[in-house]
Design a protein around this motif. Sequence first.
Motif, mmCIF file in Angstrom:
data_model
loop_
_atom_site.group_PDB
_atom_site.id
_atom_site.type_symbol
_atom_site.label_atom_id
_atom_site.label_comp_id
_atom_site.label_asym_id
_atom_site.label_seq_id
_atom_site.Cartn_x
_atom_site.Cartn_y
_atom_site.Cartn_z
ATOM 1 N N ASP A 51 0.828 -1.200 0.000
ATOM 2 C CA ASP A 51 0.000 0.000 0.000
ATOM 3 C C ASP A 51 0.866 1.255 0.000
ATOM 4 O OD1 ASP A 51 0.943 0.308 2.609
ATOM 5 O OD2 ASP A 51 -0.959 -0.208 3.559
ATOM 6 N N ILE A 52 0.215 2.387 0.041
ATOM 7 C CA ILE A 52 0.929 3.670 -0.014
ATOM 8 C C ILE A 52 1.880 3.824 1.159
ATOM 9 C CG2 ILE A 52 -0.924 4.946 1.146
ATOM 10 C CD1 ILE A 52 1.470 6.283 -1.602
ATOM 11 N N GLN A 55 5.060 1.844 0.332
ATOM 12 C CA GLN A 55 5.774 2.476 -0.765
ATOM 13 C C GLN A 55 6.343 3.831 -0.350
ATOM 14 O OE1 GLN A 55 4.139 2.491 -4.673
ATOM 15 N NE2 GLN A 55 4.021 0.265 -4.754
ATOM 16 N N LEU A 84 1.894 11.819 -6.244
ATOM 17 C CA LEU A 84 1.063 10.674 -5.894
ATOM 18 C C LEU A 84 0.255 10.259 -7.117
ATOM 19 C CD1 LEU A 84 -0.417 11.790 -2.437
ATOM 20 C CD2 LEU A 84 1.456 10.188 -2.835
ATOM 21 N N SER A 85 0.088 8.959 -7.311
ATOM 22 C CA SER A 85 -0.739 8.496 -8.422
ATOM 23 C C SER A 85 -2.222 8.565 -8.057
ATOM 24 C CB SER A 85 -0.363 7.070 -8.835
ATOM 25 O OG SER A 85 -0.583 6.169 -7.776
ATOM 26 N N ASP A 86 -2.529 8.726 -6.770
ATOM 27 C CA ASP A 86 -3.913 8.823 -6.324
ATOM 28 C C ASP A 86 -3.974 9.744 -5.105
ATOM 29 O OD1 ASP A 86 -6.520 8.512 -5.389
ATOM 30 O OD2 ASP A 86 -6.473 6.320 -5.475
ATOM 31 N N ASP A 89 -4.676 8.829 -1.480
ATOM 32 C CA ASP A 89 -3.623 8.316 -0.595
ATOM 33 C C ASP A 89 -2.960 9.414 0.233
ATOM 34 O OD1 ASP A 89 -3.929 5.686 -1.460
ATOM 35 O OD2 ASP A 89 -2.405 5.881 -3.033
ATOM 36 N N GLU A 112 -1.080 15.197 -7.718
ATOM 37 C CA GLU A 112 -1.507 13.914 -8.271
ATOM 38 C C GLU A 112 -1.114 13.883 -9.741
ATOM 39 O OE1 GLU A 112 -5.457 11.350 -7.875
ATOM 40 O OE2 GLU A 112 -5.735 13.069 -9.215
ATOM 41 N N LYS A 115 0.386 8.958 -13.945
ATOM 42 C CA LYS A 115 1.206 7.759 -13.963
ATOM 43 C C LYS A 115 2.602 8.079 -13.463
ATOM 44 C CE LYS A 115 1.804 3.854 -17.009
ATOM 45 N NZ LYS A 115 1.595 3.355 -18.358
ATOM 46 N N LYS A 121 3.130 4.114 -6.617
ATOM 47 C CA LYS A 121 2.132 5.030 -6.077
ATOM 48 C C LYS A 121 2.690 6.388 -5.679
ATOM 49 C CE LYS A 121 -0.377 1.113 -4.032
ATOM 50 N NZ LYS A 121 -1.584 1.115 -4.813
#
Length: 130
Positions: A51-52, A55, A84-86, A89, A112, A115, A121
């Motif tokens: 998970d974030i 990572q 961050l990719s999301d 998070d 954000e 990619k 992430k």
Amino acid sequence: MVKKTVVYTENAPKPIGPYSQAIAVHNPDRLIFVSGQIPIDPETGEIVKGDIREQARQAIDNLVEVLEAAGATVDDVVKVTVYLSDMNDYAEFNEIYEEYFGHSKPARAVVEVSKLPKGVKVEIEAIAAL
């Protein structure tokens, strides 16, 4: 250690996380620009799965290792950029980030992106002043 001053004004929004509105650096002898670090395990060369939190911890550990190789610590960091990719998070990332930078609170931006390299992430880069 370089002299740095936290800049704060009531005329701008208060920080909503473990960072400062700005950091003023006074006459640094050296600036260190750390390239973006992603959660790669340096021993295996593999991406840390998970998970974030997992990572984020590995990416920041990698950043700390690069800082130390340059003769710096997180206390010398004056600016951080986090990708961050999301953005969902963000809160969990912030908890891990605060473990490392909560006492020094460098200036920071979190964005954000659609990619990141190798599908991770998080990626984090920093500027340190000595």
